[in-house]
Write an enzyme that holds these catalytic residues in place. Sequence first.
Site, PDB file in Angstrom:
ATOM      1  N   LYS B  80       0.851  -1.202   0.000  1.00 40.46           N
ATOM      2  CA  LYS B  80       0.000   0.000   0.000  1.00 40.46           C
ATOM      3  C   LYS B  80       0.886   1.252   0.000  1.00 40.46           C
ATOM      4  O   LYS B  80       1.937   1.256   0.657  1.00 40.46           O
ATOM      5  CB  LYS B  80      -0.898  -0.042   1.236  1.00 40.46           C
ATOM      6  CG  LYS B  80      -1.947   1.048   1.312  1.00 40.46           C
ATOM      7  CD  LYS B  80      -2.842   0.832   2.529  1.00 40.46           C
ATOM      8  CE  LYS B  80      -3.914   1.890   2.680  1.00 40.46           C
ATOM      9  NZ  LYS B  80      -4.801   1.635   3.843  1.00 40.46           N
ATOM     10  N   SER B 155      -9.708   1.359   3.202  1.00 37.47           N
ATOM     11  CA  SER B 155      -8.909   2.177   2.326  1.00 37.47           C
ATOM     12  C   SER B 155      -7.837   1.395   1.559  1.00 37.47           C
ATOM     13  O   SER B 155      -7.270   1.907   0.601  1.00 37.47           O
ATOM     14  CB  SER B 155      -8.219   3.281   3.129  1.00 37.47           C
ATOM     15  OG  SER B 155      -7.331   2.718   4.075  1.00 37.47           O
ATOM     16  N   SER B 179      -9.631  -1.118   7.456  1.00 35.51           N
ATOM     17  CA  SER B 179      -9.164  -0.832   6.094  1.00 35.51           C
ATOM     18  C   SER B 179      -8.449  -1.974   5.381  1.00 35.51           C
ATOM     19  O   SER B 179      -8.159  -1.861   4.183  1.00 35.51           O
ATOM     20  CB  SER B 179      -8.247   0.396   6.108  1.00 35.51           C
ATOM     21  OG  SER B 179      -9.012   1.552   6.244  1.00 35.51           O
TER      22      SER B 179
END
Lengths: 93, 483
Positions: B80, B155, B179
């Site tokens: 990420k 997310s 997330s």
Amino acid sequence: MNVQKPDMFKLASLANITITQEEAALFSNYFDELFGFFDGIGTIEPGTPILSDEMLALRKDAAISVCDRAELLANAKAVEDGCVTVPKVMEEL
Amino acid sequence: MKPLTSMTASALSTLLQAKEISSVELTNAFLQQIESRDCEIGAYLTVCAASALQTAASIDKRRANGEKLPALSGIPMAIKDNICTRGIRTTCASKMLSDYVPPYSATVYSRLMQNGAVLLGKLNMDEFAMGGSTENSAYHTTRNPHNTAYVPGGSSGGSAAAVAAREAVYTLGSDTGGSVRLPAAFCGAVGLRPTYGRVSRYGLVAYACSLDQVGIVTKDIRDNALVLQTIAGYDANDFTSSSAEIPDYTAVLGRGISGLRIGVPKDVFSQTVQSDVKQVVACALEKLESMGAELVELPYAIPELALQAYYILALAEASCNLARYDGVRYGYRAEAAEDLQCMYRLTRSEGFGSEVKRRILVGAYLLGESQKTAYYDKALQVRRQVGLFFDKSFAMCDLILTPTSPTAAYRIGEQSEDLAVKLGMDCYTVPASLAGIPALSVPCGITAEGLPIGMQLTAPAFCESLLYRVAYAYEREVGNGTV
């Protein structure tokens, strides 16, 4: 809970953000919705314990190795003589 | 043989060790998959093709020389874009950090690289991890590989989509209030949020420090255990990391679940849960019971104000953490400013997206003198109540099962306008975040539209092994999820 809605421009100024009239209106509506959602939190009785028995972790007060100065400055937008430069802070006399 | 991109890390590791494939061959297969599929999915923000092939070639050379390498050596993965990678752009999907190249690496990344991992690239996310759909990226929206009209969750949407689209073998994400677990559920992958402190946060760009954790997205349970084994452990650079002993996470796989007590909180299937989700998770519970687990109806409900407390604490912390972005030392700097104060304001106004700005404003307000007692302190009290809920529950059961989210993925651009419904997507995931305990999202079925559904297993602190043991038994019984 009785919430005094803040002045969005003042709040934005405290957060170092400039907002437009349009944004102020949008954020104001968001505040209404969000603080309506938060409302129930006011029912929590005072006296409920906050911290668990666990100790907070603290870092040792000791010097640690950090990155090289040039590497740290590589991401800065303006550098002069090995220092970050910024626009003027004081007015000219 | 299955296509290489469809295989798990453990299967690929066997092939690599037997020299039936090379890491370069494997890396090329993934780079081709990214090339052909990512224009549709949008999981990646940066692809590191040249460095990935270079690393793969070096691993192959070491293996050819007879060196015994760790299990994840030569296996392509992605990270990420809020996890710092020295020398590789780390944007947090924000204009604010569009050209930020970290001078240091996050500990999780360093540990993976020390174990021979091959970094394919950096993955899309909601800006500064603020959102649950990956529609809030400053760059592009990521799409759900199961149906590209739908969101992948967030997310860490890029992390889950990359695994589901076979664009990486496994990925790292970050989980503040769900997330990693939410997108894993939406994309039919396995997603772990480890115990707070189990994995170092050093180099993870902060959203809400008391809640943030690096999480793992994989195709199956064994892979998840393998990755956790590699990244877990104390780190002197993160003073909240734990020195608790790290068990062998794969050793418990296959032990069975006979006699284990699985708790179901009171009123867990409220009216707001999608009927497909209710049905699929109820079936999973029945299956676990048929496998020998004992189901325990807990007399306690998840504290109803957990969600409110989570948002109050997260936004208050976020407003402090994001105060550092002022255009001085790194990141975006507005050009038009005439003085320093003006530069700060313009930089932050132009560099942050709308969702981030409004969260900062709410956080700043919550920390004001008059609001602190009314909101922040009360939220800390609720946080303690959530911890007590888990303490009482784990006295009656070994682990807790809930859906991961009340619904499956929704269409892009069609998230509910009702704020309570929107924030309610996190209602099952935030309690573990507030309590700092581990939780694992496991695929357990699909909706009538063919979208994946996840169930969440939650265990006491540092009991990730227990999560893996139950999830692995379930996976073996019903098949390898929906990825």
